[in-house]
Every structure is written in C-alpha cells, then in structure tokens.
Design an enzyme around this catalytic site. Structure first.
Site, PDB file in Angstrom:
ATOM      1  N   HIS A   1       0.823  -1.204   0.000  1.00  0.00           N
ATOM      2  CA  HIS A   1       0.000   0.000   0.000  1.00  0.00           C
ATOM      3  C   HIS A   1       0.857   1.254   0.000  1.00  0.00           C
ATOM      4  O   HIS A   1       2.088   1.199   0.016  1.00  0.00           O
ATOM      5  CB  HIS A   1      -0.937  -0.009   1.212  1.00  0.00           C
ATOM      6  CG  HIS A   1      -0.229   0.003   2.532  1.00  0.00           C
ATOM      7  ND1 HIS A   1       0.242   1.149   3.133  1.00  0.00           N
ATOM      8  CD2 HIS A   1       0.091  -1.009   3.377  1.00  0.00           C
ATOM      9  CE1 HIS A   1       0.802   0.856   4.283  1.00  0.00           C
ATOM     10  NE2 HIS A   1       0.746  -0.450   4.463  1.00  0.00           N
TER      11      HIS A   1
ATOM     12  N   CYS B   1       3.062  -4.693   6.918  1.00  0.00           N
ATOM     13  CA  CYS B   1       2.777  -4.507   5.506  1.00  0.00           C
ATOM     14  C   CYS B   1       3.930  -3.819   4.783  1.00  0.00           C
ATOM     15  O   CYS B   1       4.837  -3.268   5.389  1.00  0.00           O
ATOM     16  CB  CYS B   1       1.501  -3.689   5.326  1.00  0.00           C
ATOM     17  SG  CYS B   1       0.018  -4.546   5.900  1.00  0.00           S
TER      18      CYS B   1
END
Length: 229
Positions: free
Chosen positions: A176, A192
């Site tokens: 992301h 992440c």
C-alpha cells in the site's frame, strides 16, 4: 572635509571585511541535494484523484529508493512481484532481464510475511481496519479504530492497496501507499509493505488481480538475485 585617523582606519577595516562574508556558520548551513527534474515530475502532485495526493518531499527519501528501471536477472516470470525486505526493494519483473524497482518500508522485526502469495484483489482509496493482533498489542491506539477508517489522506493505506492471499486465505498483508516519505528504506510498519503514494499508484495500474508475489526475508539470501543498475 573628513579626516581619518589611524585609529578610525583600524576600526573601519574589520567592518568592511565583515560585509564581504556570510554570517552563517558552515556547520549550520543546510544544503538540499540536487534532485533531477525527472524525479520531481515523477513524484509531483497527482491530479484526478478522489482525495488529494500531494507531491512527495524527495529531500526525505534516499535517492536509491526512488523508482527506476534496473537489470534484474531472475528465473521469476514477467509480471511477478518480488519483495526483498532486507534490501528494502520491491521489483516488478519485466521482459529481457529487467525490472521496475521501487523503494519500500517494511514490517518491524517479527511481524513480516514470508513466502509466496497472490494479489487476490486491489482497491483504490481503501478502508483500513487494524487487525485483532494490532488491537491486542496497542488497545488504546487501535481500539477506537476497530470498526475501520474511511478512505482519505489520513488513512494509512493511502490511495491504493494490493491484498495478498495465500492458499485462498487472507494473509492480512498488504502492499500500500504512505505519505510518510521518511519511512521508505526503513522497518517501521506493522507488517505490511509501504511505497510512496506515486509509486503505489504506478504499481497498481501495472499489475492485475492474480499476480504472483514472492516475499524474501534475510534468510533467503541464496534465492535473492542481486540486480545491477
């Protein structure tokens, strides 16, 4: 008629000399690195988005982590995403031994994903919900967000997210964006992979659902292909 004494001349000379020098100490002077125009354009503000995407402050990003096309000899087929967490790079494998290389921020020690996955689906301006593990670790911080956060400039997933699944199950691991340029090249997130917003927008449009993702950790040194720029 003005008269100059020896004393007045001795006083005036230092003052005149002082007018030719800077009063800023070299140790306090800030020198910004020269950033090529191509990168200024590449990381400029993005128009046409649902929410503002501001230009990236490139003075806060190490130059080696800016997007570029590199030589990348690998046996992975074109279209594969290879994430090298130790080197802090994400590679999108291309034809003829080349790859697009993006700088990344990665998860803190002990929180990283490792192995193979697929991009099950993609989202533009996604909602974000902290995992149960995150809420358990930091209830005061993440508890109020248990129902999720609406999309927008404050959302930690940024303008795009790729959702990684393994064997049909959600890994809870995402690729992301981020507005925190200083985190690229560092281990700071809760597991992440984060890219600069301009980079995740670029990667998003290049990879379809079902794309294969290979995440390498430090112990996979033998399987890592070291690229040459």
């Amino acid at each position: 008629m003005l008269k100059f004494t020896r004393r007045s001349l001795l006083i005036a000379v230092p003052l005149l000399a002082a007018g030719c020098t800077t009063t800023t100490s070299p140790r306090t002077r800030t020198v910004k690195p020269l950033i090529p125009d191509e990168y200024v354009a590449m990381y400029g503000a993005v128009d046409g988005e649902a929410f503002p995407v501001a230009a990236t402050d490139l003075t806060r990003v190490e130059p080696q982590f800016l997007r570029r096309d590199v030589a990348y000899p690998t046996d992975q087929p074109p279209g594969t995403i290879v994430v090298d967490t130790e080197a802090r790079y994400l590679y999108l494998v291309r034809e003829n031994g080349r790859a697009l290389r993006y700088g990344i921020g990665v998860g803190k020690a002990g929180l990283e994903f490792e192995g193979e996955a697929v991009v099950q689906y993609k989202r533009q301006w996604p909602r974000w919900t902290p995992t149960q593990a995150m809420i358990a670790r930091e209830p005061e911080r993440y508890g109020p967000l248990a129902a999720g956060m609406e999309p927008g400039v404050m959302n930690p997933l940024g303008p795009r997210a790729l959702y990684l699944f393994k064997d049909g199950k959600d890994t809870l691991y995402r690729i992301h964006g981020t507005t925190e340029a200083w985190t690229i090249g560092k281990a700071v997130s809760s597991g992440c992979i984060r890219l600069l917003n301009q980079d995740i927008i670029d990667l998003y449009r290049r990879v379809p659902n079902g794309s294969r993702v290979v995440v390498l950790q430090g112990g996979n040194a033998n399987s890592r292909q070291l690229p040459q720029v």
